[in-house]
Write a protein that holds these residues in place. Structure first.
Motif, mmCIF file in Angstrom:
data_model
loop_
_atom_site.group_PDB
_atom_site.id
_atom_site.type_symbol
_atom_site.label_atom_id
_atom_site.label_comp_id
_atom_site.label_asym_id
_atom_site.label_seq_id
_atom_site.Cartn_x
_atom_site.Cartn_y
_atom_site.Cartn_z
ATOM 1 N N LEU A 438 46.856 41.106 35.702
ATOM 2 C CA LEU A 438 45.967 40.807 36.817
ATOM 3 C C LEU A 438 44.553 40.518 36.315
ATOM 4 O O LEU A 438 43.891 39.581 36.782
ATOM 5 C CB LEU A 438 45.953 41.988 37.787
ATOM 6 C CG LEU A 438 45.367 41.735 39.175
ATOM 7 C CD1 LEU A 438 46.264 40.792 39.963
ATOM 8 C CD2 LEU A 438 45.225 43.054 39.927
ATOM 9 N N ALA A 439 44.088 41.317 35.348
ATOM 10 C CA ALA A 439 42.739 41.118 34.814
ATOM 11 C C ALA A 439 42.610 39.749 34.153
ATOM 12 O O ALA A 439 41.610 39.046 34.325
ATOM 13 C CB ALA A 439 42.406 42.230 33.823
ATOM 14 N N ALA A 440 43.621 39.359 33.390
ATOM 15 C CA ALA A 440 43.596 38.051 32.726
ATOM 16 C C ALA A 440 43.564 36.922 33.756
ATOM 17 O O ALA A 440 42.848 35.922 33.591
ATOM 18 C CB ALA A 440 44.811 37.915 31.815
ATOM 19 N N GLU A 441 44.311 37.107 34.838
ATOM 20 C CA GLU A 441 44.372 36.083 35.895
ATOM 21 C C GLU A 441 42.999 35.874 36.534
ATOM 22 O O GLU A 441 42.536 34.739 36.697
ATOM 23 C CB GLU A 441 45.390 36.508 36.954
ATOM 24 C CG GLU A 441 45.462 35.573 38.152
ATOM 25 C CD GLU A 441 46.333 36.146 39.264
ATOM 26 O OE1 GLU A 441 46.116 35.762 40.435
ATOM 27 O OE2 GLU A 441 47.211 36.988 38.968
ATOM 28 N N ASP A 446 37.339 33.393 36.852
ATOM 29 C CA ASP A 446 35.947 33.841 36.890
ATOM 30 C C ASP A 446 35.627 34.488 38.236
ATOM 31 O O ASP A 446 34.586 34.233 38.843
ATOM 32 C CB ASP A 446 34.987 32.676 36.606
ATOM 33 C CG ASP A 446 33.583 33.176 36.265
ATOM 34 O OD1 ASP A 446 33.482 34.319 35.773
ATOM 35 O OD2 ASP A 446 32.613 32.436 36.493
ATOM 36 N N GLU A 447 36.561 35.345 38.713
ATOM 37 C CA GLU A 447 36.375 36.053 39.973
ATOM 38 C C GLU A 447 36.566 37.551 39.741
ATOM 39 O O GLU A 447 37.306 37.967 38.845
ATOM 40 C CB GLU A 447 37.387 35.579 41.023
ATOM 41 C CG GLU A 447 37.242 34.124 41.437
ATOM 42 C CD GLU A 447 38.330 33.714 42.425
ATOM 43 O OE1 GLU A 447 39.118 34.604 42.845
ATOM 44 O OE2 GLU A 447 38.406 32.519 42.757
ATOM 45 N N ALA A 448 35.914 38.352 40.565
ATOM 46 C CA ALA A 448 36.129 39.797 40.506
ATOM 47 C C ALA A 448 37.484 40.141 41.113
ATOM 48 O O ALA A 448 37.940 39.481 42.051
ATOM 49 C CB ALA A 448 35.021 40.521 41.267
ATOM 50 N N ILE A 449 38.132 41.148 40.579
ATOM 51 C CA ILE A 449 39.399 41.614 41.161
ATOM 52 C C ILE A 449 39.091 42.170 42.554
ATOM 53 O O ILE A 449 38.280 43.087 42.689
ATOM 54 C CB ILE A 449 40.056 42.691 40.281
ATOM 55 C CG1 ILE A 449 40.390 42.109 38.904
ATOM 56 C CG2 ILE A 449 41.308 43.247 40.941
ATOM 57 C CD1 ILE A 449 40.964 43.116 37.929
ATOM 58 N N PRO A 450 39.696 41.648 43.616
ATOM 59 C CA PRO A 450 39.336 42.060 44.983
ATOM 60 C C PRO A 450 39.804 43.473 45.317
ATOM 61 O O PRO A 450 40.716 44.027 44.688
ATOM 62 C CB PRO A 450 40.044 41.019 45.858
ATOM 63 C CG PRO A 450 41.149 40.480 45.022
ATOM 64 C CD PRO A 450 40.690 40.559 43.597
ATOM 65 N N ALA A 477 37.162 40.534 32.816
ATOM 66 C CA ALA A 477 37.178 40.464 34.278
ATOM 67 C C ALA A 477 36.277 41.549 34.846
ATOM 68 O O ALA A 477 36.044 42.582 34.213
ATOM 69 C CB ALA A 477 38.597 40.620 34.815
ATOM 70 N N SER A 478 35.789 41.335 36.052
ATOM 71 C CA SER A 478 34.912 42.315 36.700
ATOM 72 C C SER A 478 35.623 42.948 37.891
ATOM 73 O O SER A 478 36.564 42.386 38.440
ATOM 74 C CB SER A 478 33.616 41.653 37.161
ATOM 75 O OG SER A 478 33.896 40.618 38.098
ATOM 76 N N VAL A 479 35.140 44.133 38.274
ATOM 77 C CA VAL A 479 35.707 44.875 39.399
ATOM 78 C C VAL A 479 34.557 45.437 40.218
ATOM 79 O O VAL A 479 33.616 46.003 39.661
ATOM 80 C CB VAL A 479 36.610 46.030 38.916
ATOM 81 C CG1 VAL A 479 37.132 46.819 40.110
ATOM 82 C CG2 VAL A 479 37.757 45.514 38.085
ATOM 83 N N ASP A 480 34.643 45.280 41.535
ATOM 84 C CA ASP A 480 33.637 45.851 42.422
ATOM 85 C C ASP A 480 34.308 46.927 43.262
ATOM 86 O O ASP A 480 34.957 46.637 44.261
ATOM 87 C CB ASP A 480 33.036 44.757 43.309
ATOM 88 C CG ASP A 480 31.883 45.284 44.164
ATOM 89 O OD1 ASP A 480 31.399 46.386 43.851
ATOM 90 O OD2 ASP A 480 31.486 44.598 45.117
#
Length: 922
Positions: A438-441, A446-450, A477-480
């Motif tokens: 999921l992180a690679a995807e 170039d989006e944060a994991i929702p 990848a980024s996570v909020d």
């Protein structure tokens, strides 16, 4: 809420000289004795002023404060009652956990269907509010597990007459506020500092005026006056946008937080030091968290402002923390670094108490309902323990709280925690790969994991958001993560206990009286006489309504009786029986005639088999609790004529040895030929004597409930049963299997069905013995020997295939060169394993492998390419497969494919060298 303003103007306020004011900070209206007071007393209008300055005459522990409250209200005419479990779904089917003391009396008492156990009453009810989970540790005042001290009075308007189970007024708003004031005074509080904030209450289709009671910045009580019900034409519009009208019953619903009262009495920096002093000292020492005198002083100052940090009320926790730092004139990052380890320790202490309540009240972790919520808390606690560096076993930390709460099943609690920790580790190992993918995807997009993905990862794989953050960072990848993440997860599951509203009765059924149920009078009787009250035509067949019946309608996991209904002229077959609002519907293949006098005849063999299996279900449940532990609780059941099943909550697989023990206990109950008794006690008396384990099979309505007693086992039950346990006959457990994690299914047969099942098993055993040409006793040993030999032969075949592949690879047959790299192009009519093994052997020798096979009537290709050779195996296979009418592909180093045109295989292999060169040039 100006429409309710008159509801807050109490005679008591006028007599005591209160003033009504509006807070300039929060905008709320409130009542105070202090004419000069301007603010309402609630953060952010006012800070905590009791920290280091206790608000009462004495300091109290939890136990002392609880007793102080209950004794006071006993002295003021209330009867003390024992608390209910934290698992509210034991006595109601619309919620999972007990979140307030009023939950104990919903829906039956609050609706007036049954009387309360006492009126008025007082109680100290353990509660769990999952929606507070993200606030715990941060605000200084929120606890997920807490006790709600309360006094309740249940009133009904005089004009309602005898319509409800209670009548008249016990006391209402003025007396409730006066009692609250008196208790504050009893504790030594300064009454001038108390404020009563007007805060209308809405919930579950009801509403009413309410007060929040504030003292020195802390909300210590809520006084709710439940007196209205939702009505589209109602005279009051409430804060949820709906309109409400007064209802016939009106209820005093109060809540005094035990933990907060204890906290205010001690004046500690946070509620956690007051509630968990020993646990917090232990955790600090274990984690190596110590503070200098200067840091301790800063923590105390910050604690007085911690009311600002409420995730439910602030949009950004980081910003709110920065505001606190500004107020203290310290750096926000330094303040966070100082407080976060303490907040984690506070949360661990609270979560361990929550788990002790859950497991002490015999909730078993699973993937649904209360079991899911328990699992979520445990996994979050484990993560917090690891984060702060506590090396004490989690089961030991939970046991510290279980001991303090006085639970007797502490060994089972520790066992559950250890088992869940092991399952969590296994889940994390499986789930890590999912997170990496999921992180690679999302990194590629170039989006944060929702947030939705985070919740799904947690729900399905147990992966906590902090771990997702770590893994995502490794993959760019980024996570909020929202501050209220765990509340969002809990919200997803807390509604699972909600019952679906029953369908409205048709006008036709509404006009019919309830059917007299003869099957409770004599369960052995199988014939009866009745009058046909109505016949309702259906698409297929008819619903026949009688004035009385022996036919048992489907319910409680017991299928309906079958049989016949006869007149002098006709006989109709009854193939199903259902009950709708007390009216029993007999599904029949014909119309016996409305108004006819009829004779009913049950299918005797079916009824007796169902009776045996229903009583056997009670016996199996009792036996399972004796063998597996008292935490075992029914999670579902279905009785049949040939077999029955009982689903039970249990945290491990049931072993073969445990199956034998359960069988032994069950058949001992049968052999003792105990009487199976039915009674109709008052529900409160039954609950007081037997507890909420009564409701293993569901929650019956009404003031009196039917109980079935089999030896030491007592359950509320509406089904049909044998007269004595000896009538069941033998009980044989056929299988056990996991229905889901945390729920085990026991399938069994009773009586002649048990004999039939045993004989089927024996027949299979004898047939196996004949095939193997051995005695039945020797079948297991012979089967094991054959299986071992079969596995060894399989290994030998695999070894020979590998050796054959290596020999073929070494033969250099069909070897060519592609840009100085040797390549082997061969037809090898073997299976896919042989092709792959040969290709791998060639690649290990540094050769390109192009292998084709016509085995099985189709053309198959395998292509392998050594590292650093500029040929894409997937593209080569794609071109080869296209020539035989198919397709294929794979990664650059190894690919396979094929097509149906096996006749073209040799020609395509001849083209392979050119295809290799073309792909290389491309």
């Amino acid at each position: 809420m100006s429409e309710l303003e008159a509801e807050y103007r109490l005679d008591y306020f006028e007599e005591e000289g209160f003033h009504r004011k509006q807070c300039p900070v929060t905008g709320v209206h409130f009542w105070t004795r202090d004419p000069d007071r301007e603010t309402c007393g609630e953060p952010p209008a006012d800070d905590y002023s009791f920290i280091d300055n206790p608000g009462f005459d004495e300091e109290y522990s939890l136990e002392e404060m609880r007793e102080k409250f209950l004794s006071f209200f006993e002295e003021h005419g209330h009867e003390r009652i024992e608390p209910y479990p934290v698992a509210a779904n034991r006595w109601r089917d619309d919620v999972l956990l007990t979140q307030a003391s009023i939950y104990d009396f919903q829906p039956l008492v609050t609706s007036g269907q049954t009387p309360p156990p006492a009126n008025p009453l007082c109680i100290s009810q353990p509660c769990i509010r999952m929606q507070d989970i993200d606030n715990v540790g941060k605000t200084g005042r929120h606890t997920m597990a807490f006790e709600m001290m309360a006094h309740h009075a249940f009133n009904a308007r005089e004009e309602a007459g005898d319509e409800y189970a209670y009548s008249g007024e016990v006391y209402w708003k003025d007396e409730t506020v006066e009692l609250c004031d008196q208790f504050f005074e009893h504790m030594g509080a300064d009454l001038e500092e108390i404020t009563y904030i007007e805060d209308p209450w809405v919930g579950g289709g009801n509403a009413g005026p309410a007060f929040e009671v504030l003292y020195r910045g802390a909300e210590l009580a809520t006084l709710v006056f439940m007196s209205m019900e939702q009505d589209d034409d109602g005279e009051y519009e409430m804060k949820d946008g709906n309109r409400y009208s007064p209802m016939d019953t009106y209820i005093v619903d109060t809540g005094y937080g035990l933990e907060r009262w204890t906290w205010v009495s001690q004046g500690t920096p946070t509620v956690y030091e007051a509630v968990y002093p020993d646990t917090i000292d232990f955790l600090k020492e274990n984690a190596g968290v110590s503070l200098t005198d200067e840091e301790e002083e800063l923590v105390h100052r910050a604690a007085k402002l911690s009311g600002y940090l409420d995730i439910d009320e602030v949009d950004d926790l980081t910003a709110a923390r920065a505001d606190v730092a500004d107020e203290l004139d310290v750096d926000a990052d330094e303040l966070t670094e100082l407080l976060e380890p303490l907040e984690t320790i506070y949360a661990i202490a609270d979560h361990c108490r929550t788990l002790a309540y859950m497991f002490g009240d015999e909730i078993v972790p699973s993937n649904v309902g209360t079991g899911y919520l328990a699992r979520m808390v445990l996994r979050r606690t484990k993560r917090l323990v690891d984060d702060v560096g506590v090396d004490a076993p989690l089961d030991e930390l939970v046991d510290m709280q279980a001991e303090r709460l006085g639970y007797e099943n502490r060994d089972t609690i520790r066992d559950i925690v250890r088992t869940e920790e092991r399952k969590y580790r296994e889940t994390l190992e499986r789930g890590r790969r999912k997170v990496e993918t999921l992180a690679a995807e999302y990194a590629e997009k170039d989006e944060a994991i929702p947030v939705g993905e985070l919740i799904e990862l947690y729900d399905s794989h147990g992966i906590q958001p902090e771990m997702v953050e770590e893994i995502a960072a490794d993959h760019g990848a980024s996570v909020d993560v929202p501050d209220d993440f765990y509340s969002l997860v809990a919200d997803r599951h807390e509604g699972e206990g909600a019952s679906r509203a029953a369908a409205e009765r048709s006008d036709r059924l509404a006009d019919l009286p309830e059917t007299e149920k003869l099957y409770y009078d004599d369960q052995e009787r199988t014939e009866f006489e009745a009058v046909v009250l109505d016949v309702i035509e259906r698409e297929e067949g008819y619903d026949v309504v009688l004035d009385q019946t022996m036919f048992y309608p489907e319910g409680g996991g017991q299928p309906a009786d079958h049989g016949t209904i006869s007149t002098d002229d006709t006989t109709v077959q009854v193939t199903d029986v259902q009950i709708r609002d007390g009216v029993v519907l007999h599904r029949a293949d014909g119309n016996p005639g409305k108004g006819e006098f009829v004779r009913g005849q049950l299918d005797v063999e079916r009824r007796r088999r169902l009776m045996r299996h229903h009583t056997a279900t009670h016996v199996i449940g009792y036996a399972a609790r004796q063998v597996l532990g008292e935490h075992v609780r029914q999670a579902g059941a279905q009785k049949g004529t040939d077999r029955a099943r009982l689903d039970v909550a249990h945290y491990e697989r049931i072993t073969r040895e445990e199956v034998k023990q359960i069988e032994a206990v069950a058949n001992d109950v049968v052999m003792r030929n105990l009487s199976v008794k039915q009674d109709w006690p008052d529900r409160h008396e039954a609950e007081e004597e037997y507890g909420f384990d009564l409701y293993q099979g569901g929650i019956p309505p009404g003031q009196n409930i039917r109980t079935v007693t089999v030896g030491d086992d007592v359950q509320a039950c509406g089904g049909t049963h044998v007269g004595r346990t000896g009538d069941i006959g033998a009980i044989k457990i056929l299988t056990t299997e996991p229905v889901q994690d945390g729920v085990e299914r026991i399938v069994f047969a009773a009586g002649d069905a048990a004999i039939d099942a045993t004989q089927r098993t024996e027949d299979a055993l004898y047939e196996a013995a004949d095939v193997l040409d051995v005695t039945p006793e020797d079948v297991p040993e012979t089967a094991e020997r054959f299986f071992t030999e079969w596995k060894e032969r399989g290994k030998t075949i695999d070894r020979l295939k590998t050796e054959l592949a290596e020999a073929r690879a070494a033969a250099d047959e069909g070897e060519i060169e592609i840009d100085e790299t040797p390549a082997v192009v061969q037809r090898l009519d073997g299976d896919a394993d042989e092709l792959r093994a040969t290709a791998n052997a060639l690649v290990e020798e540094g050769k390109i492998a192009v292998l084709g096979s016509g085995a099985g009537g189709s053309a198959q290709f395998v292509v392998g390419v050594p590292d650093d050779v500029g040929i894409n195996a997937g593209e080569v296979v794609g071109r080869l497969a296209a020539e035989v009418g198919g397709g294929g592909g794979g990664p650059p180093d190894f690919a396979q494919g094929g097509g149906p045109d096996v006749d073209a295989l040799d020609d395509v292999l001849e083209q392979a060298p050119e295809i290799l060169r073309a792909v290389q040039r491309a």
